[in-house]
Motif scaffolding. Structure first.
Motif, PDB file in Angstrom:
ATOM      1  N   UNK A  11      -1.923  18.620  29.839  1.00 35.68           N
ATOM      2  CA  UNK A  11      -2.706  18.900  31.049  1.00 35.68           C
ATOM      3  C   UNK A  11      -2.930  17.620  31.842  1.00 35.68           C
ATOM      4  N   UNK A  12      -3.230  16.531  31.144  1.00 31.76           N
ATOM      5  CA  UNK A  12      -3.441  15.242  31.818  1.00 31.76           C
ATOM      6  C   UNK A  12      -2.150  14.766  32.484  1.00 31.76           C
ATOM      7  N   UNK A  13      -1.027  14.939  31.811  1.00 31.07           N
ATOM      8  CA  UNK A  13       0.263  14.552  32.362  1.00 31.07           C
ATOM      9  C   UNK A  13       0.561  15.338  33.644  1.00 31.07           C
ATOM     10  N   UNK A  14       0.317  16.634  33.618  1.00 35.46           N
ATOM     11  CA  UNK A  14       0.536  17.467  34.801  1.00 35.46           C
ATOM     12  C   UNK A  14      -0.373  17.031  35.953  1.00 35.46           C
ATOM     13  N   UNK A  15      -1.608  16.694  35.627  1.00 35.82           N
ATOM     14  CA  UNK A  15      -2.570  16.237  36.633  1.00 35.82           C
ATOM     15  C   UNK A  15      -2.103  14.926  37.274  1.00 35.82           C
ATOM     16  N   UNK A  16      -1.641  13.992  36.453  1.00 36.95           N
ATOM     17  CA  UNK A  16      -1.175  12.707  36.960  1.00 36.95           C
ATOM     18  C   UNK A  16       0.075  12.863  37.827  1.00 36.95           C
ATOM     19  N   UNK A  17       0.997  13.704  37.383  1.00 36.05           N
ATOM     20  CA  UNK A  17       2.221  13.918  38.157  1.00 36.05           C
ATOM     21  C   UNK A  17       1.929  14.608  39.490  1.00 36.05           C
ATOM     22  N   UNK A  18       0.981  15.537  39.489  1.00 36.85           N
ATOM     23  CA  UNK A  18       0.591  16.207  40.739  1.00 36.85           C
ATOM     24  C   UNK A  18      -0.067  15.210  41.697  1.00 36.85           C
ATOM     25  N   UNK A  19      -0.905  14.338  41.178  1.00 32.71           N
ATOM     26  CA  UNK A  19      -1.557  13.325  42.020  1.00 32.71           C
ATOM     27  C   UNK A  19      -0.522  12.371  42.601  1.00 32.71           C
ATOM     28  N   UNK A  20       0.479  12.050  41.815  1.00 33.72           N
ATOM     29  CA  UNK A  20       1.547  11.170  42.291  1.00 33.72           C
ATOM     30  C   UNK A  20       2.296  11.815  43.456  1.00 33.72           C
ATOM     31  N   UNK A  21       2.613  13.079  43.324  1.00 30.41           N
ATOM     32  CA  UNK A  21       3.310  13.791  44.398  1.00 30.41           C
ATOM     33  C   UNK A  21       2.423  13.924  45.638  1.00 30.41           C
ATOM     34  N   UNK A  22       1.139  14.153  45.433  1.00 25.74           N
ATOM     35  CA  UNK A  22       0.218  14.355  46.550  1.00 25.74           C
ATOM     36  C   UNK A  22       0.016  13.090  47.375  1.00 25.74           C
ATOM     37  N   UNK A  23       0.172  11.937  46.773  1.00 27.89           N
ATOM     38  CA  UNK A  23      -0.060  10.680  47.488  1.00 27.89           C
ATOM     39  C   UNK A  23       1.236   9.993  47.921  1.00 27.89           C
ATOM     40  N   UNK A  24       2.357  10.649  47.757  1.00 27.80           N
ATOM     41  CA  UNK A  24       3.653  10.034  48.094  1.00 27.80           C
ATOM     42  C   UNK A  24       3.710   9.610  49.560  1.00 27.80           C
ATOM     43  N   UNK A  25       3.197  10.422  50.445  1.00 28.65           N
ATOM     44  CA  UNK A  25       3.248  10.096  51.874  1.00 28.65           C
ATOM     45  C   UNK A  25       2.420   8.860  52.198  1.00 28.65           C
ATOM     46  N   UNK A  26       1.317   8.671  51.509  1.00 32.28           N
ATOM     47  CA  UNK A  26       0.450   7.517  51.761  1.00 32.28           C
ATOM     48  C   UNK A  26       1.098   6.208  51.316  1.00 32.28           C
ATOM     49  N   UNK A  27       2.060   6.285  50.404  1.00 36.85           N
ATOM     50  CA  UNK A  27       2.703   5.081  49.880  1.00 36.85           C
ATOM     51  C   UNK A  27       3.923   4.657  50.693  1.00 36.85           C
ATOM     52  N   UNK A  28       4.318   5.450  51.666  1.00 34.98           N
ATOM     53  CA  UNK A  28       5.483   5.109  52.489  1.00 34.98           C
ATOM     54  C   UNK A  28       5.174   3.874  53.328  1.00 34.98           C
ATOM     55  N   UNK A  29       6.203   3.089  53.639  1.00 31.64           N
ATOM     56  CA  UNK A  29       5.984   1.899  54.480  1.00 31.64           C
ATOM     57  C   UNK A  29       5.390   2.283  55.829  1.00 31.64           C
ATOM     58  N   UNK A  30       4.556   1.393  56.355  1.00 33.26           N
ATOM     59  CA  UNK A  30       3.896   1.607  57.639  1.00 33.26           C
ATOM     60  C   UNK A  30       4.827   1.108  58.741  1.00 33.26           C
ATOM     61  N   UNK A  31       5.006   1.925  59.770  1.00 32.59           N
ATOM     62  CA  UNK A  31       5.866   1.525  60.885  1.00 32.59           C
ATOM     63  C   UNK A  31       5.174   0.455  61.723  1.00 32.59           C
ATOM     64  N   UNK A  32       5.968  -0.362  62.378  1.00 34.72           N
ATOM     65  CA  UNK A  32       5.429  -1.458  63.175  1.00 34.72           C
ATOM     66  C   UNK A  32       5.493  -1.181  64.675  1.00 34.72           C
ATOM     67  N   UNK A  33       5.606   0.055  65.070  1.00 29.35           N
ATOM     68  CA  UNK A  33       5.681   0.431  66.479  1.00 29.35           C
ATOM     69  C   UNK A  33       4.294   0.350  67.105  1.00 29.35           C
ATOM     70  N   UNK A  34       4.017  -0.772  67.804  1.00 32.21           N
ATOM     71  CA  UNK A  34       2.690  -0.967  68.384  1.00 32.21           C
ATOM     72  C   UNK A  34       2.412  -0.010  69.535  1.00 32.21           C
TER      73      UNK A  34
END
Length: 108
Positions: A11-34
């Motif tokens: 259950x803990x493993x499933x929870x951790x993997x789901x959290x990893x997938x849920x935050x994938x977008x937040x970990x993407x590089x930030x664009x520099x288009x001012x």
């Protein structure tokens, strides 16, 4: 205890993997288009990205600990210290089912 521990670990493993997938977008590089994002907004986005990356590093480490504990369950070695081989206190396992060492060995 081992089957109950295995269920908790899975259950803990499933929870951790789901959290990893849920935050994938937040970990993407930030664009520099001012033109699209102001300087302060970009700085905020970079900070969010850095915090998400740090959280992911902690999750990856925890996933490794949980998978190692699941291997110990399958091998019949769960609940015994990987360093000295002595039994790990049940309360310690209840608090952290993925723990690999007894209190004495963890303190060294």
């Amino acid at each position: 205890m081992d089957e109950n521990a295995k269920d908790i670990l899975l259950a803990r493993l499933a929870e951790l993997e789901a959290a990893s997938q849920a935050t994938a977008a937040e970990r993407k590089p930030v664009t520099l288009d001012q033109a699209a994002v102001g300087r302060l907004s970009r700085m905020d986005a970079i900070q969010v990205q850095a915090m998400a990356a740090a959280g992911e590093r902690r999750r990856v480490a925890e996933i490794g600990r949980v998978k190692a504990a699941l291997r110990r369950v399958d091998e019949g070695e769960y609940g015994y210290c990987v360093t000295c081989g002595e039994e790990i206190a049940p309360g310690r396992l209840e608090f952290d089912p993925a723990v690999a060492a007894c209190v004495d060995c963890a303190g060294r």
